[in-house]
Design a protein around this motif. Sequence first.
Motif, PDB file in Angstrom:
ATOM      1  N   UNK A 220      31.908  45.071  35.259  1.00 57.47           N
ATOM      2  CA  UNK A 220      33.279  44.595  35.106  1.00 57.47           C
ATOM      3  C   UNK A 220      33.210  43.108  34.756  1.00 57.47           C
ATOM      4  N   UNK A 221      33.727  42.731  33.623  1.00 56.04           N
ATOM      5  CA  UNK A 221      33.697  41.319  33.236  1.00 56.04           C
ATOM      6  C   UNK A 221      35.076  40.874  32.756  1.00 56.04           C
ATOM      7  N   UNK A 222      35.380  39.614  33.053  1.00 57.90           N
ATOM      8  CA  UNK A 222      36.581  38.988  32.528  1.00 57.90           C
ATOM      9  C   UNK A 222      36.134  37.924  31.524  1.00 57.90           C
ATOM     10  N   UNK A 223      37.067  37.405  30.789  1.00 63.12           N
ATOM     11  CA  UNK A 223      36.733  36.251  29.967  1.00 63.12           C
ATOM     12  C   UNK A 223      36.667  35.019  30.867  1.00 63.12           C
ATOM     13  N   UNK A 224      35.997  34.020  30.386  1.00 66.41           N
ATOM     14  CA  UNK A 224      35.923  32.765  31.160  1.00 66.41           C
ATOM     15  C   UNK A 224      37.313  32.188  31.387  1.00 66.41           C
ATOM     16  N   UNK A 225      38.173  32.339  30.403  1.00 67.25           N
ATOM     17  CA  UNK A 225      39.533  31.827  30.553  1.00 67.25           C
ATOM     18  C   UNK A 225      40.296  32.574  31.644  1.00 67.25           C
ATOM     19  N   UNK A 226      40.053  33.886  31.729  1.00 72.24           N
ATOM     20  CA  UNK A 226      40.742  34.672  32.759  1.00 72.24           C
ATOM     21  C   UNK A 226      40.282  34.255  34.162  1.00 72.24           C
ATOM     22  N   UNK A 227      38.977  34.022  34.311  1.00 65.70           N
ATOM     23  CA  UNK A 227      38.469  33.574  35.613  1.00 65.70           C
ATOM     24  C   UNK A 227      39.024  32.189  35.928  1.00 65.70           C
ATOM     25  N   UNK A 228      38.973  31.324  34.953  1.00 65.68           N
ATOM     26  CA  UNK A 228      39.455  29.950  35.157  1.00 65.68           C
ATOM     27  C   UNK A 228      40.946  29.935  35.484  1.00 65.68           C
ATOM     28  N   UNK A 229      41.684  30.835  34.874  1.00 63.56           N
ATOM     29  CA  UNK A 229      43.118  30.892  35.113  1.00 63.56           C
ATOM     30  C   UNK A 229      43.424  31.281  36.557  1.00 63.56           C
ATOM     31  N   UNK A 230      42.687  32.262  37.064  1.00 65.02           N
ATOM     32  CA  UNK A 230      42.900  32.637  38.469  1.00 65.02           C
ATOM     33  C   UNK A 230      42.507  31.484  39.379  1.00 65.02           C
ATOM     34  N   UNK A 231      41.385  30.860  39.049  1.00 69.59           N
ATOM     35  CA  UNK A 231      40.948  29.736  39.889  1.00 69.59           C
ATOM     36  C   UNK A 231      41.966  28.601  39.849  1.00 69.59           C
ATOM     37  N   UNK A 232      42.704  28.531  38.776  1.00 73.32           N
ATOM     38  CA  UNK A 232      43.722  27.481  38.661  1.00 73.32           C
ATOM     39  C   UNK A 232      45.025  27.867  39.347  1.00 73.32           C
ATOM     40  N   UNK A 233      45.058  29.080  39.924  1.00 73.03           N
ATOM     41  CA  UNK A 233      46.231  29.469  40.693  1.00 73.03           C
ATOM     42  C   UNK A 233      47.195  30.378  39.968  1.00 73.03           C
ATOM     43  N   UNK A 234      46.751  30.962  38.860  1.00 71.95           N
ATOM     44  CA  UNK A 234      47.660  31.787  38.060  1.00 71.95           C
ATOM     45  C   UNK A 234      47.447  33.279  38.285  1.00 71.95           C
ATOM     46  N   UNK A 235      48.428  34.044  37.908  1.00 70.85           N
ATOM     47  CA  UNK A 235      48.350  35.498  38.000  1.00 70.85           C
ATOM     48  C   UNK A 235      47.226  36.000  37.095  1.00 70.85           C
ATOM     49  N   UNK A 236      46.354  36.849  37.593  1.00 73.01           N
ATOM     50  CA  UNK A 236      45.283  37.368  36.735  1.00 73.01           C
ATOM     51  C   UNK A 236      45.857  38.163  35.568  1.00 73.01           C
ATOM     52  N   UNK A 237      45.202  38.013  34.453  1.00 68.41           N
ATOM     53  CA  UNK A 237      45.644  38.748  33.261  1.00 68.41           C
ATOM     54  C   UNK A 237      44.686  39.871  32.901  1.00 68.41           C
ATOM     55  N   UNK A 238      43.595  40.011  33.642  1.00 70.94           N
ATOM     56  CA  UNK A 238      42.641  41.081  33.360  1.00 70.94           C
ATOM     57  C   UNK A 238      43.193  42.423  33.814  1.00 70.94           C
ATOM     58  N   UNK A 239      42.596  43.476  33.280  1.00 69.56           N
ATOM     59  CA  UNK A 239      43.002  44.823  33.672  1.00 69.56           C
ATOM     60  C   UNK A 239      42.421  45.134  35.056  1.00 69.56           C
ATOM     61  N   UNK A 240      43.247  45.507  36.030  1.00 68.01           N
ATOM     62  CA  UNK A 240      42.708  45.826  37.355  1.00 68.01           C
ATOM     63  C   UNK A 240      42.071  47.210  37.387  1.00 68.01           C
ATOM     64  N   UNK A 241      41.176  47.396  38.340  1.00 68.85           N
ATOM     65  CA  UNK A 241      40.591  48.727  38.517  1.00 68.85           C
ATOM     66  C   UNK A 241      41.593  49.696  39.135  1.00 68.85           C
ATOM     67  N   UNK A 242      42.469  49.166  39.966  1.00 71.49           N
ATOM     68  CA  UNK A 242      43.399  50.028  40.686  1.00 71.49           C
ATOM     69  C   UNK A 242      44.795  49.409  40.658  1.00 71.49           C
ATOM     70  N   UNK A 243      45.783  50.225  40.402  1.00 74.30           N
ATOM     71  CA  UNK A 243      47.181  49.778  40.462  1.00 74.30           C
ATOM     72  C   UNK A 243      47.993  50.811  41.239  1.00 74.30           C
ATOM     73  N   UNK A 244      48.734  50.333  42.205  1.00 72.90           N
ATOM     74  CA  UNK A 244      49.627  51.196  42.974  1.00 72.90           C
ATOM     75  C   UNK A 244      50.945  50.453  43.111  1.00 72.90           C
ATOM     76  N   UNK A 245      52.049  51.139  42.876  1.00 78.30           N
ATOM     77  CA  UNK A 245      53.312  50.441  43.013  1.00 78.30           C
ATOM     78  C   UNK A 245      54.446  51.400  43.316  1.00 78.30           C
TER      79      UNK A 245
END
Lengths: 807, 195
Positions: free
Chosen positions: A155-180
């Motif tokens: 499972x890999x994200x782009x560097x920008x996606x990792x950096x974005x989460x580290x910066x406090x933003x909502x992840x934009x990567x596809x999750x493994x699991x979604x329940x709602x």
Amino acid sequence: MAYMHIGKDFTPPDVPGKVTGRIKYAEDYTREGMVYARLLTSPIPHARVIDIDASEALAMEGVLGMLTADDVYPDGEPQSTGLKMLTNEPTLVGEPILAVAAVDEKTAETAISRISVTFERLPFVLDPLDSLQPDGADAYNGGNTFVFRQGFAVEKWTSDQVASLRAGNEPTAEPQQTVEYGDLEAAFGESSYVYEGTFTNAGYPHMSMEPRSALAYWEDGKLYLHGGSQSLTAFADGIAGVIGVPKEDLVFVNAATGGGFGQRARAGSIPVYGVPAKLSQKINRPVMMRVTREEEFTIGGARQGLTGWIKVGFKPDGVMAACDLWIVSDNGGKGGGADAYSAADCISVLYQADAVRFRGTAIGTNTAHRGAQRGPGQNQIAPIISPILDAAADELGVSRFDIRKINTPMTGDVGGPQRTPFTSAYMPETLDLAAEQFGWEERQSRRRRTNGSKVIGLGIGQGYHNAGRSGMDGIVMMGPDGRLKVHNGVGNLGTYSYASTSRAAAEVLKMPWERVDIVTGRTDLHLPITSPQDGSNSIFTNTRTFYGAAQDMLAKMKEIASGDLGGTPEDYDISNERVHQIADESVGMTFGQVAARALELGGKYTGSSDLPEELAEWTQISVSRLAGTAFMGVFHDPRHEGNPPGFTVSCIEIELDTETGKYEILDLINVADSGTIMHPKGMENQLVGGAVWGIGLSGYERHLYDPQNGMPASTGYWQSKVPTFLDTPVKIQTGWVDLPDPENPVGARGVGEPAQGSVSAALTAAISDALGGHIFGASPITADMIINHVAGTSEDSKLLAQNNFRG
Amino acid sequence: MNQKLTRRRFIKGVIASGAAATTTGAWYSATGQDRPSGFVERLIRINVNGQTRSVDVEPQETLASTLRYKLGLTGTKLGCNRGECGACTVLVDDTPTYACSVLTHSMKNGRIETVEGLESANGDLHPVQQAFVEELSPQCGYCTPGQVMAAVGLLRANPSPTREEARAAMAGNICRCGSYDSYLDGVMRATELIG
């Protein structure tokens, strides 16, 4: 309802043995001819064993044999996550590679030092976000995640996606699991206050006091295994499969267990018990494997760390409209659990949000074996969500107590993404009782009061865990002496639920407690299957089974009496250890006489026929061995409907010193809704013990790894910061609402896990309160984090790091 | 290309770098099974629970090892074997002492008391043990013998401690179940039983 035993204090029969040191834990046993095993464990976090040269060691005088992964897995190691007995593919420091048996530990240890193991070193990673980077290392051989029924994957994200989460933003990567459930967008649209931010929960080790030492020997084709587990028969049932011995040929001896906290509930979490068992079989000697504290750190497991993003919306009146949760779980070196999902479930249950979405991805790191630890998931999210509620309350002009009352779950509500109805829910009453006993309103005038560098903080928090299962079995026996024997397979890890649940049987038969024997401690005493003793379920689950078994015995008593003395079973009742006619109490039989008559009649009365068809295989074996020996009551519990919740509410007042970052807990109350109280003293123990765990979660406990070599640096109590006497208040108040649950025959539910979550929630809220409402979004909040905040030094660069040296 | 290294080479490197190797060896070193040079008397006599016991002791053997594995006094527990948890607490001349952290050879002139020595000859529990039963102080019980001995040591030195004093005195004993409050209830109850 007036009970004879339920709700009354008593002394569980093992307590004198605990204060005198007579009760035996696994390592206290010896056996004629016993020899000793030592483990060679991996010194590096991720590797592959290329070669093992043990020729020098095996030639030593006194060395009796060696066991490797090739011995225990002749067809190859299981290609899945989870600890193995031994491995040639270690994915964390300390993972057992091989074991040597020798006449004494000195010789075994010396032999270990003379074994040359050649490793191929593989890249390692300590933080799940680092592994998600495009060039990040993968913790496992075959990937950095494990997909159920599919195997290892990358499972890999782009560097920008990792950096974005580290910066406090909502992840934009596809999750493994979604329940709602619910309309998230619409619910946020109704919100007048929305909080959004990232958070981190550090994982930390279980650190049970008793290391996972074990003794094994084979006699007459049977394996005798002395170990420590949370769940006597459920564990034995599973470990037989792990070791590969038929269930009927395993005797598991486990009178007492020195702490469990989740990671001793199931056999898969302690496969290392197979090492002395296999070695003993190989060298034909009893083998004692003593486990050190350092080894216990590795094989004892740890809580999952969580790195997440949360968005919560509140309507103008304080109602939680929506919660959106995105979590990257740290699955450690051997896979993990479902903590992240449980975190979302907990928010849904406790705050009854109109719409909830959970998205999650679980990533391995070359750190400790992760698994269930007291309130897995529910308790990590508790300290994260509580200060957010307070911020919403302040913003919306609602009191911090009222915002919890407005959103409280109640009987008739549903909870979780599955929208499961509660069997009962007395959270409103629990909130009121906690606030009243603590004097919550009266204390508000002290809020944020300063005294030099010290400031008062107040916090209130709630805890939840599903607290009950069903579908297990119960056995009770009685001989001509008329004593009731409750065959109890519940583990003895310190909750005393093995004794409390037995009292449900005594209650049905109106037996004086001194005339009741609890048959437990080793499986050759023929015990019924239980659920694994985790998830705060034992009280609910096993009062049902023993109540049912005693009801079966009661019905048979009336049948026997009416058969011999006339009338129908309905004409009879029991009192004073007699079954007698209701109309004329002089016409009856003593329990001893009934039991003697049952032995004469045999058949269903002694377990020889007419058994419940659904009995588990383990119970069938036990019943077959007991059949014909005494009067038997036996029961298979049908499934219940709904979610029996365990709830707690805690209030805390602290005095925080802004110069040192330390705080003193001035007062703490922990109040439970766990249905009818079975055993008040035992209940107090769960509430005070949970409080200490909550203090550890919010303030102290952590995981430290050397980033250069991947070496664990918190293998002991001191470094991992397990709370001590001095970290906890001088006195902890407790309370409970004591209202019955309709799905349990005596009204009881469990409480062990939420008792931690509510205290953690309240303590984190109190720290936040003392600091003017600052939300750290982290557990633990250490003294240096507080000092840094007060000093205006940013912690942001490290907030999303797992298993690091922070604090 | 993957780098190959042997376990020995790795450990040498770790030692050279100053990092700690934590995976093995703690048991070995704690039981002192490396024999030092020079003559050390092995058969010694120590006073345990009022009895003089002759025991064959290795030069670097800890008191906890001797009690548990030579004298069969398994009430003294080993939680960490590194002086952190207090499960092995015994009294040496009335002073609570971590048995994992003292050598048996240093005990030749000491008066050692373990949890097995507290009951009276007729089987009555010591007031601390009785109080711990009444207050249901233990949970899993593994730390309990150490807690009992720490409390007995406290009450001999200070028969009427405040709850705060008891908390400070017991602070060397970890209870992972978190039963501290119940242990303090037990200590305070014991002060009443002792009168």
